[in-house]
Design an enzyme around this catalytic site. Structure first.
Site, PDB file in Angstrom:
ATOM      1  CB  SER A 103      -0.969  -0.044   1.192  1.00  0.00           C
ATOM      2  OG  SER A 103      -1.998   0.886   1.053  1.00  0.00           O
ATOM      3  CD  GLU A 225      -2.576  -2.975  -3.954  1.00  0.00           C
ATOM      4  OE1 GLU A 225      -3.756  -3.136  -3.575  1.00  0.00           O
ATOM      5  OE2 GLU A 225      -1.812  -2.146  -3.420  1.00  0.00           O
ATOM      6  CG  HIS A 295      -5.195  -3.335   0.277  1.00  0.00           C
ATOM      7  ND1 HIS A 295      -4.455  -2.897  -0.807  1.00  0.00           N
ATOM      8  CD2 HIS A 295      -4.878  -2.524   1.310  1.00  0.00           C
ATOM      9  CE1 HIS A 295      -3.721  -1.859  -0.433  1.00  0.00           C
ATOM     10  NE2 HIS A 295      -3.954  -1.618   0.845  1.00  0.00           N
TER      11      HIS A 295
END
Length: 325
Positions: A103, A225, A295
């Site tokens: 992230s 992502e 995630h």
């Protein structure tokens, strides 16, 4: 047994029970876990102010650990990029420390790659990967299953990294959808590489575009992502990469999971699948979906900055790096 250094370079840890579970589970796996003194610091939404988090990154680099693991993502690393200890981080990588995160950690990974060429690993964070009470594996826009323990595939990949046994990862490509005729079909067989693997969280990656912290990768394999981004926002960010010429310079694009968004009646059928079809119509390179990363609980670990081979046969895809190094 590995020496794992746990530190917080981004958002504050709010779920301290999950933090404790994560540390305990790593210890139960036989690892020595060293926790940074400011791992649980809190300032506004951050794990300490900028100086505190910079110092934590420096301690992680100086720890001599086998693996430096972030507690969580969130936000905060992009504001530190001009002051990161790049040479110290690169020396730590050279000496064998594997930096792992997801992230917001994409900002540090790509900046370090741009400035030094050092490789890091996209993978779990402590809280979401090892400490969550019910981590989730997600399909498009919703969660599909729950488990009370860290995902076994993630754990196997994590163990492979620590033992040096990991040589690559594979997955089964989703079946071609009906009505997707506008998209170019993938070839039955494909072999690309060796090529640098790079990418991470789409929103963070796009935020670096046009800066000195965005790697200039030609002929790479780009993986992406995201979480909490509606498909139209995903398309908007992909469009920015397209117009900037980034996508055209790659050999392939790998799409992981895009989760935790909500479609509305206004979309009228516009979905993530629509975005994938559109992307395939805009680029000449293969766009592969279903990469087990994002995630979600079931995720592999990926070497950001290492050269890999990408192989596809029918619906089986492989990313290999062990035989190249």
């Amino acid at each position: 047994m590995a020496h794992i250094y746990v530190y917080s370079p981004s958002g504050a840890v709010r779920d301290r029970a999950a933090f404790r579970r994560g540390v305990r589970r790593l210890q139960q796996m036989g690892h020595e876990v060293e926790v940074d003194p400011d791992a649980l610091a809190s300032y506004q939404r951050f794990a300490g102010d900028d100086a505190v988090r910079l110092a934590a990154i420096g301690r992680a680099a100086a720890s001599g650990a086998d693996l430096a693991l972030t507690t969580r993502g969130g936000y905060g690393l992009t504001r530190l990029l001009p002051r990161l200890p790049y040479r110290q981080l690169a020396r730590a990588v050279d000496k064998g420390t594997r930096f792992v995160g997801i992230s917001d950690f994409t900002a540090l990974q790509l900046a370090l790659l741009a400035r030094t060429g050092a490789a890091t690993w996209a993978g779990p964070a402590l809280v979401e990967g090892f400490g969550a009470a019910d981590p989730t594996d997600a399909a498009e826009g919703h969660c599909s299953r729950k488990t009370e323990h860290p995902d076994p595939i993630m754990l196997a990949c994590f163990d492979d990294l620590l033992s040096g046994a990991g040589e690559g990862t594979g997955w089964r490509l989703p079946a071609q959808r009906r009505g997707a005729s506008a998209a170019k079909p993938l070839p039955a067989k494909l072999h690309l590489g060796p090529a640098p693997l790079w990418g991470g969280n789409l929103a963070v990656l796009v935020s670096l575009l046009g800066t000195a912290y965005f790697p200039q990768v030609d002929g790479g394999i780009l993986f992406l992502e995201d979480v909490g981004e509606h498909p139209y926002r995903v398309e908007r960010m992909l469009t920015q990469l397209l117009h900037a010429g980034v996508l055209a310079r790659q050999k392939a694009i790998l799409l992981g999971h895009f989760t935790e968004y909500r479609l509305t009646p206004h979309d009228r059928g516009f979905s993530l699948a629509t975005v994938v079809d559109w992307l395939r119509s805009q680029v000449k390179v293969p766009v592969l979906t279903g990469l087990p990363f994002g995630h979600v609980a079931t995720k592999v670990l990926l070497p950001v900055g290492l050269r890999v081979d990408l192989l596809v046969e029918d619906r089986e895809a492989l990313v290999l790096w062990g035989h190249l190094h």
